[in-house]
Design an enzyme around this catalytic site. Sequence first.
Site, PDB file in Angstrom:
ATOM      1  CG  ASP A  95     -48.353  14.644 -57.812  1.00  0.00           C
ATOM      2  OD1 ASP A  95     -49.344  13.923 -57.602  1.00  0.00           O
ATOM      3  OD2 ASP A  95     -47.184  14.272 -57.593  1.00  0.00           O
ATOM      4  CD  GLN A 191     -49.209   4.046 -55.946  1.00  0.00           C
ATOM      5  OE1 GLN A 191     -48.279   3.216 -55.920  1.00  0.00           O
ATOM      6  NE2 GLN A 191     -48.986   5.344 -56.094  1.00  0.00           N
ATOM      7  CG  ASP A 268     -44.094  14.347 -63.812  1.00  0.00           C
ATOM      8  OD1 ASP A 268     -43.475  14.922 -62.909  1.00  0.00           O
ATOM      9  OD2 ASP A 268     -44.712  13.277 -63.631  1.00  0.00           O
ATOM     10  CB  CYS A 306     -29.686  21.087 -79.829  1.00  0.00           C
ATOM     11  SG  CYS A 306     -31.028  21.697 -78.779  1.00  0.00           S
ATOM     12  CB  CYS A 308     -32.476  24.726 -77.517  1.00  0.00           C
ATOM     13  SG  CYS A 308     -30.781  24.740 -76.880  1.00  0.00           S
ATOM     14  CB  CYS A 311     -27.718  24.557 -79.181  1.00  0.00           C
ATOM     15  SG  CYS A 311     -27.514  23.308 -77.879  1.00  0.00           S
ATOM     16  CG  HIS A 337     -29.333  21.729 -74.227  1.00  0.00           C
ATOM     17  ND1 HIS A 337     -29.282  21.589 -75.599  1.00  0.00           N
ATOM     18  CD2 HIS A 337     -28.957  20.514 -73.728  1.00  0.00           C
ATOM     19  CE1 HIS A 337     -28.876  20.374 -75.916  1.00  0.00           C
ATOM     20  NE2 HIS A 337     -28.679  19.701 -74.797  1.00  0.00           N
TER      21      HIS A 337
END
Length: 375
Positions: A95, A191, A268, A306, A308, A311, A337
């Site tokens: 950014d 914008q 994001d 989940c 992950c 988990c 997670h």
Amino acid sequence: MSKQFYFELKKKSATSMARRGVVHTPHGDIQTPCYMPVGTQATVKAMTPEDVKACGAEIILSNTYHLHLRPGEELVREAGGLHKFMRWDRPILTDSGGFQVFSLASLRKITEEGVAFRSHIDGSKHLFSPETVMGIENALGADIMMQLDVCSAYPCDRRTAEDAMRRSLRWAERCKKAHAREDQALFGIVQGAFERDLRIESAKALADMDFPGYGIGGLSVGEPKPQMYELLEATTPELPAGKPRYLMGVGSPDCLIEGALRGVDMFDCVLATRIARNGTVFTPNGRMVLRNAKYIHDFDPIDPECDCYTCRNYSRAYIRHLFKAEEILGAHLCSVHNLRFLLRLMERIRAAIENDTLEQLRDEFFARYDMTRTF
């Protein structure tokens, strides 16, 4: 457009604005729609690059403002660029720092030349102009870099919105002229605050400038979500179909689905890791606060559905203990997670677009997900 960067549109939804695509970059491909974990200061907080990859991330975001102040772009250049410095070999987006400077309020002054501001770290004086920001982002070496723009607050009067939009367009032209590396794709940023016609005008003007991709900025700054969705519906059709569209700073589960339905390709947000560091996690039913006393004897995983690492290995009771004992492992496990929850949701969104079932996924998701409370 650089041969090293291009967008491949693979599927358009038959019933919505949703699209399925691939962004090709020098450091690999990005399946879209995608969610980008935020590594503001060349690190996703509480995570190693290997952790982030294991969660399914194909691209991460870093921030020009923060990296300019610390450690400085010249050190990053000396290290071989941001990829080598942070040991991330997949795509990176930087950014421009425009939103961070905008957030400084009393510490900055905007003129046609650029934004003069004082560092939030030590009070030192700096100037971000389109030219200096391009120099910083070229030194950092990300695959995708953003123009310097002016973000308006919410609420915002029309004159302020129009002035910021037109200045952002002028700065977009200056950024294009100053951008010096063909292996980096420069995105323009739409914008116009909360004025529908200004956003359409901004999108059309940027499309005429022929950027490789387009950010949609200045949303999710306090306005009601329905207003954001209305502005997205007006904006995305004005952007070229063959270029990626990036909704900046938006990444809650509901917004990922609603944004994808309106033709957004990239998202994001710091939300996932920020709330994780406070012991709050996403579940299919809404946000769970693991600090709550009700989880003292709860030996279930955060989310039995989940896949992950957290988990698969740890219980709610254990993670609650970590936070109560102020052990940093708790922040790590919750970050793992939350990132996997969002990245897995994006996998489902992409599959639903391919099967023309995204509206069905939306309805099923919101039938369970309660945005009004935590538990």
